[in-house]
Design an enzyme around this catalytic site. Sequence first.
Site, PDB file in Angstrom:
ATOM      1  CG  HIS A 158      -5.174  -6.223  -0.304  1.00  0.00           C
ATOM      2  ND1 HIS A 158      -6.385  -6.282   0.355  1.00  0.00           N
ATOM      3  CD2 HIS A 158      -5.292  -7.034  -1.389  1.00  0.00           C
ATOM      4  CE1 HIS A 158      -7.197  -7.090  -0.324  1.00  0.00           C
ATOM      5  NE2 HIS A 158      -6.562  -7.543  -1.383  1.00  0.00           N
ATOM      6  CE1 TYR A 178      -9.142  -2.775   0.921  1.00  0.00           C
ATOM      7  CE2 TYR A 178      -8.704  -0.605   0.008  1.00  0.00           C
ATOM      8  CZ  TYR A 178      -8.279  -1.724   0.689  1.00  0.00           C
ATOM      9  OH  TYR A 178      -6.981  -1.799   1.160  1.00  0.00           O
ATOM     10  CE  LYS A 199      -3.625  -2.379   2.684  1.00  0.00           C
ATOM     11  NZ  LYS A 199      -4.571  -2.230   3.826  1.00  0.00           N
ATOM     12  CG  ASN A 213      -3.250  -2.807   7.267  1.00  0.00           C
ATOM     13  OD1 ASN A 213      -3.191  -2.355   6.117  1.00  0.00           O
ATOM     14  ND2 ASN A 213      -4.263  -3.546   7.675  1.00  0.00           N
ATOM     15  CD  GLU A 248      -8.783  -8.856  -3.656  1.00  0.00           C
ATOM     16  OE1 GLU A 248      -7.615  -9.278  -3.477  1.00  0.00           O
ATOM     17  OE2 GLU A 248      -9.584  -8.679  -2.714  1.00  0.00           O
TER      18      GLU A 248
HETATM   19  P1  DAT Z   1      -7.403  -7.386   5.587  1.00  0.00           P
HETATM   20  O1  DAT Z   1      -6.654  -6.218   4.962  1.00  0.00           O
HETATM   21  O2  DAT Z   1      -6.588  -8.057   6.650  1.00  0.00           O
HETATM   22  O3  DAT Z   1      -7.983  -8.326   4.579  1.00  0.00           O
HETATM   23  P2  DAT Z   1     -10.089  -6.330   5.879  1.00  0.00           P
HETATM   24  O4  DAT Z   1     -10.342  -6.814   4.492  1.00  0.00           O
HETATM   25  O5  DAT Z   1     -11.056  -6.701   6.936  1.00  0.00           O
HETATM   26  O6  DAT Z   1      -8.636  -6.741   6.377  1.00  0.00           O
HETATM   27  O7  DAT Z   1     -10.027  -4.735   5.860  1.00  0.00           O
HETATM   28  C1  DAT Z   1      -9.422  -4.052   4.782  1.00  0.00           C
HETATM   29  C2  DAT Z   1      -8.619  -2.894   5.335  1.00  0.00           C
HETATM   30  O8  DAT Z   1      -9.516  -1.966   5.943  1.00  0.00           O
HETATM   31  C3  DAT Z   1      -7.643  -3.280   6.439  1.00  0.00           C
HETATM   32  O9  DAT Z   1      -6.417  -3.674   5.907  1.00  0.00           O
HETATM   33  C4  DAT Z   1      -7.566  -2.033   7.267  1.00  0.00           C
HETATM   34  C5  DAT Z   1      -8.923  -1.399   7.115  1.00  0.00           C
HETATM   35  N1  DAT Z   1      -9.831  -1.698   8.222  1.00  0.00           N
HETATM   36  C6  DAT Z   1     -10.378  -2.892   8.549  1.00  0.00           C
HETATM   37  N2  DAT Z   1     -11.184  -2.800   9.604  1.00  0.00           N
HETATM   38  C7  DAT Z   1     -11.175  -1.490   9.958  1.00  0.00           C
HETATM   39  C8  DAT Z   1     -11.798  -0.724  10.993  1.00  0.00           C
HETATM   40  N3  DAT Z   1     -12.632  -1.294  11.870  1.00  0.00           N
HETATM   41  N4  DAT Z   1     -11.526   0.607  11.047  1.00  0.00           N
HETATM   42  C9  DAT Z   1     -10.709   1.206  10.175  1.00  0.00           C
HETATM   43  N5  DAT Z   1     -10.071   0.532   9.173  1.00  0.00           N
HETATM   44  C10 DAT Z   1     -10.305  -0.783   9.070  1.00  0.00           C
HETATM   45 MG    MG Z   2      -9.420  -8.001   3.137  1.00  0.00          MG
END
Ligand code: DAT
Ligand code: MG
Length: 138
Positions: free
Chosen positions: A117, A51, A11, A114, A128
């Site tokens: 992805h 997303y 990212k 973080n 994707e």
């Molecule tokens: P991952 O990236 O581990 O697949 P995810 O798909 O649940 O996690 O979420 C996508 C991204 O969104 C994640 O990398 C960080 C952000 N994110 C997830 N949950 C969040 C929250 N509760 N508040 C803010 N950002 C969040």
């Molecule tokens: Mg995810």
Amino acid sequence: MAVETTLVLVKPDGVGRGLCGEIVARFERRGYVLRGARLIRITKAVARQHYAEHKGKPFFADLVDFITSGPVLALAVAGEDAIAGVRTMMGATNPKDSAPGTIRGDYATLLGENIVHGSDSRASARRELKLFFPDGLL
Ligand code: DAT
Ligand code: MG
């Protein structure tokens, strides 16, 4: 067990901090193979598609803003059970829970920044990869 290809994104925070080489090296050392690599600045439209599963959540707009705030390194990473394997190497979504030794556990502290992805299922990987590598993979 099967050879899978998954989408990894370094990212904008990871690209900006100069972590691309480090992250690629981890996957290569593990034994995964790169089938595609592109450094691109994605549009908001592509970000919203990427997303899509998070549409309607309170953090959706921030997610789209962040992933479009600078270039991302899109990687097609292949190998035996690569989808789950890459996710394990990335660590928990929230870096405060990510184990040391994982990418997020070693390089991140904030949920909103973080670093990486990784596709979370075969269906996600297919969808994707098409979004980031519309011309296909080698
Ligand atoms: P991952 O990236 O581990 O697949 P995810 O798909 O649940 O996690 O979420 C996508 C991204 O969104 C994640 O990398 C960080 C952000 N994110 C997830 N949950 C969040 C929250 N509760 N508040 C803010 N950002 C969040
Ligand atoms: Mg995810």
